[in-house]
Design a protein around this motif. Structure first.
Motif, short mmCIF file in Angstrom:
data_model
loop_
_atom_site.label_atom_id
_atom_site.label_comp_id
_atom_site.label_asym_id
_atom_site.label_seq_id
_atom_site.Cartn_x
_atom_site.Cartn_y
_atom_site.Cartn_z
N ARG A 7 0.85 -1.20 0.00
CA ARG A 7 0.00 0.00 0.00
C ARG A 7 0.88 1.23 0.00
NH1 ARG A 7 -3.46 -1.91 4.95
NH2 ARG A 7 -2.28 -0.20 5.84
N CYS A 8 0.61 2.13 -0.91
CA CYS A 8 1.38 3.38 -1.00
C CYS A 8 1.27 4.20 0.29
CB CYS A 8 0.92 4.21 -2.19
SG CYS A 8 1.23 3.42 -3.77
N GLU A 9 0.16 4.05 1.01
CA GLU A 9 -0.02 4.80 2.27
C GLU A 9 0.88 4.27 3.37
OE1 GLU A 9 -3.21 2.69 1.44
OE2 GLU A 9 -2.74 3.89 -0.31
N ASP A 10 1.39 3.07 3.20
CA ASP A 10 2.30 2.45 4.17
C ASP A 10 3.52 1.98 3.38
OD1 ASP A 10 3.37 1.38 6.45
OD2 ASP A 10 1.92 -0.27 6.62
N PRO A 11 4.30 2.93 2.85
CA PRO A 11 5.30 2.61 1.82
C PRO A 11 6.51 1.82 2.29
CG PRO A 11 5.52 4.89 2.50
CD PRO A 11 4.29 4.35 3.18
N LEU A 12 6.74 1.71 3.58
CA LEU A 12 7.90 0.98 4.07
C LEU A 12 7.61 -0.49 4.31
CD1 LEU A 12 9.16 3.69 6.58
CD2 LEU A 12 10.18 3.11 4.36
N ALA A 13 6.34 -0.89 4.22
CA ALA A 13 5.94 -2.24 4.61
C ALA A 13 5.37 -3.04 3.45
CB ALA A 13 4.89 -2.14 5.72
N VAL A 14 5.50 -4.35 3.58
CA VAL A 14 4.80 -5.30 2.72
C VAL A 14 3.99 -6.20 3.64
CG1 VAL A 14 6.46 -5.25 0.83
CG2 VAL A 14 6.74 -6.92 2.64
N ARG A 15 2.99 -6.84 3.06
CA ARG A 15 2.13 -7.72 3.83
C ARG A 15 2.04 -9.08 3.13
NH1 ARG A 15 0.99 -2.80 5.12
NH2 ARG A 15 -0.19 -2.29 6.97
N MET A 16 2.08 -10.14 3.93
CA MET A 16 1.82 -11.50 3.44
C MET A 16 0.58 -11.97 4.17
SD MET A 16 5.33 -13.64 3.10
CE MET A 16 6.50 -13.21 1.83
N VAL A 17 -0.42 -12.37 3.39
CA VAL A 17 -1.70 -12.77 3.96
C VAL A 17 -1.91 -14.25 3.65
CG1 VAL A 17 -4.16 -12.30 4.06
CG2 VAL A 17 -2.55 -10.43 3.59
N PHE A 18 -2.21 -15.02 4.71
CA PHE A 18 -2.38 -16.47 4.61
C PHE A 18 -3.81 -16.84 5.00
CE2 PHE A 18 1.93 -15.45 5.85
CZ PHE A 18 2.66 -16.10 4.88
N PRO A 19 -4.33 -17.94 4.44
CA PRO A 19 -5.65 -18.41 4.87
C PRO A 19 -5.66 -18.74 6.35
CG PRO A 19 -4.91 -19.56 2.89
CD PRO A 19 -3.74 -18.76 3.40
#
Length: 157
Positions: free
Chosen positions: A26-38
């Motif tokens: 998300r550009c609004e949280d530019p320093l982070a990435v997210r990994m989403v799991f079931p």
């Protein structure tokens, strides 16, 4: 930005399971990435929890149908820079560690009080995601996209 990919969850020396992972930036949280799991891959799932996942094969599970018992997905948030470095060399000292592996693979190790999850990704999938995130917010330009007032308000809320 979102990208779906597959990962192999390493369960033992000769056991693994394929799972679908959603990578988010998300550009609004530019320093982070997210990994989403079931949700069904949560390490803290208690099989005796009355609010746990519905098991249609269990004749003693008389709880509500799955539509009424959906658990939230598991989301891990970590630094985009950690992912970038981890594609080339061992990176991370805390809950998230990333390193290259044999055969154009990348290993992601997630540590929590409930246990450790070891995931194997195709390096090309992670590179593509990282490349797309850099198109959205170029490396070194993250602070221009960061809304410090909003971030502080969220932190203090």
């Amino acid at each position: 930005m979102e990208q779906h990919t597959q990962a192999r969850l390493i369960l033992g020396s000769h056991r693994s399971a394929l799972l679908r992972v959603t990578l988010r930036y998300r550009c609004e949280d530019p320093l982070a990435v997210r990994m989403v799991f079931p949700a069904e891959y949560a390490l803290d799932t208690d099989p005796y929890d009355p609010h746990g996942p519905y098991d249609p094969s269990d004749p003693f599970d008389t709880a509500a149908a799955p539509a009424d018992r959906t658990a939230p997905d598991i989301e891990w948030v970590f630094a985009r820079q950690l992912l970038s470095v981890g594609l080339e060399q061992l990176a991370g000292e805390g809950d998230v560690r990333i390193r290259p592996a044999f055969g154009m693979r990348t290993m992601v190790e997630l540590r929590s009080p409930e246990g450790v999850a070891l995931l194997q990704f195709a390096r090309a999938d992670l590179r593509r995601f990282l490349w797309r995130s850099h198109l959205a917010v170029p490396e070194g330009q993250e602070l221009r996209h960061l809304d410090c007032d909003r971030a502080l308000a969220q932190l203090l809320a």
